[in-house]
Motif scaffolding. Structure first.
Motif, PDB file in Angstrom:
ATOM      1  N   TRP A  32       0.847  -1.040  -0.140  1.00  0.00           N
ATOM      2  CA  TRP A  32      -0.040  -0.035   0.023  1.00  0.00           C
ATOM      3  C   TRP A  32       0.825   1.290   0.158  1.00  0.00           C
ATOM      4  N   LEU A  33       2.163   1.055   0.105  1.00  0.00           N
ATOM      5  CA  LEU A  33       3.152   2.122   0.021  1.00  0.00           C
ATOM      6  C   LEU A  33       4.228   1.973  -0.907  1.00  0.00           C
ATOM      7  N   GLU A  34       4.267   1.356  -1.780  1.00  0.00           N
ATOM      8  CA  GLU A  34       5.240   0.845  -2.545  1.00  0.00           C
ATOM      9  C   GLU A  34       5.664   2.125  -3.568  1.00  0.00           C
ATOM     10  N   SER A  35       4.791   2.925  -4.051  1.00  0.00           N
ATOM     11  CA  SER A  35       5.259   4.024  -4.982  1.00  0.00           C
ATOM     12  C   SER A  35       4.584   5.347  -4.770  1.00  0.00           C
ATOM     13  N   PRO A  36       4.848   5.941  -3.430  1.00  0.00           N
ATOM     14  CA  PRO A  36       4.298   7.125  -3.229  1.00  0.00           C
ATOM     15  C   PRO A  36       5.366   8.161  -3.720  1.00  0.00           C
ATOM     16  N   GLY A  37       4.895   9.360  -4.071  1.00  0.00           N
ATOM     17  CA  GLY A  37       5.788  10.301  -4.524  1.00  0.00           C
ATOM     18  C   GLY A  37       6.658  11.028  -3.335  1.00  0.00           C
ATOM     19  N   LEU A  38       7.528  11.689  -3.392  1.00  0.00           N
ATOM     20  CA  LEU A  38       8.460  12.440  -2.718  1.00  0.00           C
ATOM     21  C   LEU A  38       7.660  13.039  -1.742  1.00  0.00           C
ATOM     22  N   ILE A  39       6.675  14.063  -2.218  1.00  0.00           N
ATOM     23  CA  ILE A  39       5.727  14.889  -1.549  1.00  0.00           C
ATOM     24  C   ILE A  39       4.934  14.019  -0.225  1.00  0.00           C
ATOM     25  N   SER A  40       4.455  12.895  -0.917  1.00  0.00           N
ATOM     26  CA  SER A  40       3.788  12.107   0.108  1.00  0.00           C
ATOM     27  C   SER A  40       4.690  11.522   1.168  1.00  0.00           C
ATOM     28  N   ILE A  41       5.906  10.939   0.586  1.00  0.00           N
ATOM     29  CA  ILE A  41       6.601  10.562   1.829  1.00  0.00           C
ATOM     30  C   ILE A  41       7.098  11.526   2.822  1.00  0.00           C
ATOM     31  N   VAL A  42       7.589  12.814   2.200  1.00  0.00           N
ATOM     32  CA  VAL A  42       7.759  13.843   3.244  1.00  0.00           C
ATOM     33  C   VAL A  42       6.437  14.038   4.406  1.00  0.00           C
ATOM     34  N   LEU A  43       5.147  14.147   3.629  1.00  0.00           N
ATOM     35  CA  LEU A  43       4.114  14.295   4.666  1.00  0.00           C
ATOM     36  C   LEU A  43       3.854  13.328   5.638  1.00  0.00           C
ATOM     37  N   ILE A  44       4.058  12.080   5.136  1.00  0.00           N
ATOM     38  CA  ILE A  44       4.155  10.762   5.809  1.00  0.00           C
ATOM     39  C   ILE A  44       5.219  10.726   7.144  1.00  0.00           C
ATOM     40  N   SER A  45       6.439  10.966   6.579  1.00  0.00           N
ATOM     41  CA  SER A  45       7.352  11.454   7.793  1.00  0.00           C
ATOM     42  C   SER A  45       7.164  12.508   8.726  1.00  0.00           C
ATOM     43  N   TRP A  46       6.617  13.444   8.061  1.00  0.00           N
ATOM     44  CA  TRP A  46       6.176  14.862   9.018  1.00  0.00           C
ATOM     45  C   TRP A  46       5.233  14.462   9.820  1.00  0.00           C
ATOM     46  N   GLY A  47       4.312  13.344   9.501  1.00  0.00           N
ATOM     47  CA  GLY A  47       3.248  13.069  10.587  1.00  0.00           C
ATOM     48  C   GLY A  47       3.888  12.263  11.769  1.00  0.00           C
ATOM     49  N   PHE A  48       4.909  11.487  11.359  1.00  0.00           N
ATOM     50  CA  PHE A  48       5.674  10.729  12.435  1.00  0.00           C
ATOM     51  C   PHE A  48       6.353  11.620  13.505  1.00  0.00           C
ATOM     52  N   ALA A  49       7.187  12.506  12.740  1.00  0.00           N
ATOM     53  CA  ALA A  49       7.768  13.495  13.505  1.00  0.00           C
ATOM     54  C   ALA A  49       6.994  14.557  14.481  1.00  0.00           C
ATOM     55  N   LEU A  50       5.820  14.661  14.026  1.00  0.00           N
ATOM     56  CA  LEU A  50       4.804  15.377  14.789  1.00  0.00           C
ATOM     57  C   LEU A  50       4.698  14.750  16.102  1.00  0.00           C
ATOM     58  N   PHE A  51       4.503  13.302  16.197  1.00  0.00           N
ATOM     59  CA  PHE A  51       4.335  12.637  17.368  1.00  0.00           C
ATOM     60  C   PHE A  51       5.506  12.631  18.131  1.00  0.00           C
ATOM     61  N   GLU A  52       6.658  12.487  17.514  1.00  0.00           N
ATOM     62  CA  GLU A  52       7.982  12.598  18.240  1.00  0.00           C
ATOM     63  C   GLU A  52       7.845  14.046  18.948  1.00  0.00           C
ATOM     64  N   TYR A  53       7.618  15.148  18.590  1.00  0.00           N
ATOM     65  CA  TYR A  53       7.567  16.187  19.250  1.00  0.00           C
ATOM     66  C   TYR A  53       6.443  16.187  20.577  1.00  0.00           C
ATOM     67  N   PHE A  54       5.516  15.439  20.634  1.00  0.00           N
ATOM     68  CA  PHE A  54       4.749  15.100  21.509  1.00  0.00           C
ATOM     69  C   PHE A  54       5.194  14.703  22.980  1.00  0.00           C
ATOM     70  N   PHE A  55       6.602  13.935  22.627  1.00  0.00           N
ATOM     71  CA  PHE A  55       7.247  13.319  23.641  1.00  0.00           C
ATOM     72  C   PHE A  55       8.741  14.235  23.968  1.00  0.00           C
ATOM     73  N   GLN A  56       9.081  14.652  22.811  1.00  0.00           N
ATOM     74  CA  GLN A  56      10.591  15.411  22.955  1.00  0.00           C
ATOM     75  C   GLN A  56      10.319  16.612  23.875  1.00  0.00           C
ATOM     76  N   VAL A  57       9.420  17.435  23.526  1.00  0.00           N
ATOM     77  CA  VAL A  57       9.277  18.738  24.289  1.00  0.00           C
ATOM     78  C   VAL A  57       8.867  18.556  25.557  1.00  0.00           C
TER      79      VAL A  57
END
Length: 122
Positions: A32-57
């Motif tokens: 289901w994620l075999e060929s996303p574009g770069l923008i999609s990958i960046v947005l998915i990664s940003w979504g993970f990073a958002l959760f990182e901030y909920f714990f890091q801060v």
């Protein structure tokens, strides 16, 4: 107890950040994620990073001396870096079977452990 909360929150934060930084490298193996574009990958990664901030801060706020925590700024940073490397080693060996730990990696980790020693030395 604040030290334990700080380390645990940093650990969880780094799990999310490691997935944000490197998890997308395995997307091609998931149908289901075999060929996303770069923008999609960046947005998915940003979504993970958002959760990182909920714990890091909160970890940094709880752990910082000027907020009543046990660590100064340099100590917080070195703790975070060590946790990042530990999480990364576990992540890379579990998810990337072609990556192996070599002697020079272990030597580098030993240097980081020395950094921890020196940053906490009075």
């Amino acid at each position: 107890m604040k030290a334990v909360y700080t380390v645990l929150l940093l650990l969880v934060a780094n799990v999310f950040m490691t997935f944000a930084w490197y998890g997308h490298l395995k997307f091609k193996e998931w149908k289901w994620l075999e060929s996303p574009g770069l923008i999609s990958i960046v947005l998915i990664s940003w979504g993970f990073a958002l959760f990182e901030y909920f714990f890091q801060v909160p970890a940094n706020r709880i752990g910082y001396q000027e907020n009543g925590g046990p660590f100064n700024l340099m100590q917080l940073k070195v703790i975070q870096e060590v946790i990042t490397l530990v999480v990364f080693v576990v992540f890379s060996t579990v998810f990337f079977k072609n990556e192996t730990l070599k002697w020079n990696h272990l030597a580098a980790f030993a240097c980081i452990i020395l950094a921890v020693y020196f940053i906490f030395k009075k």
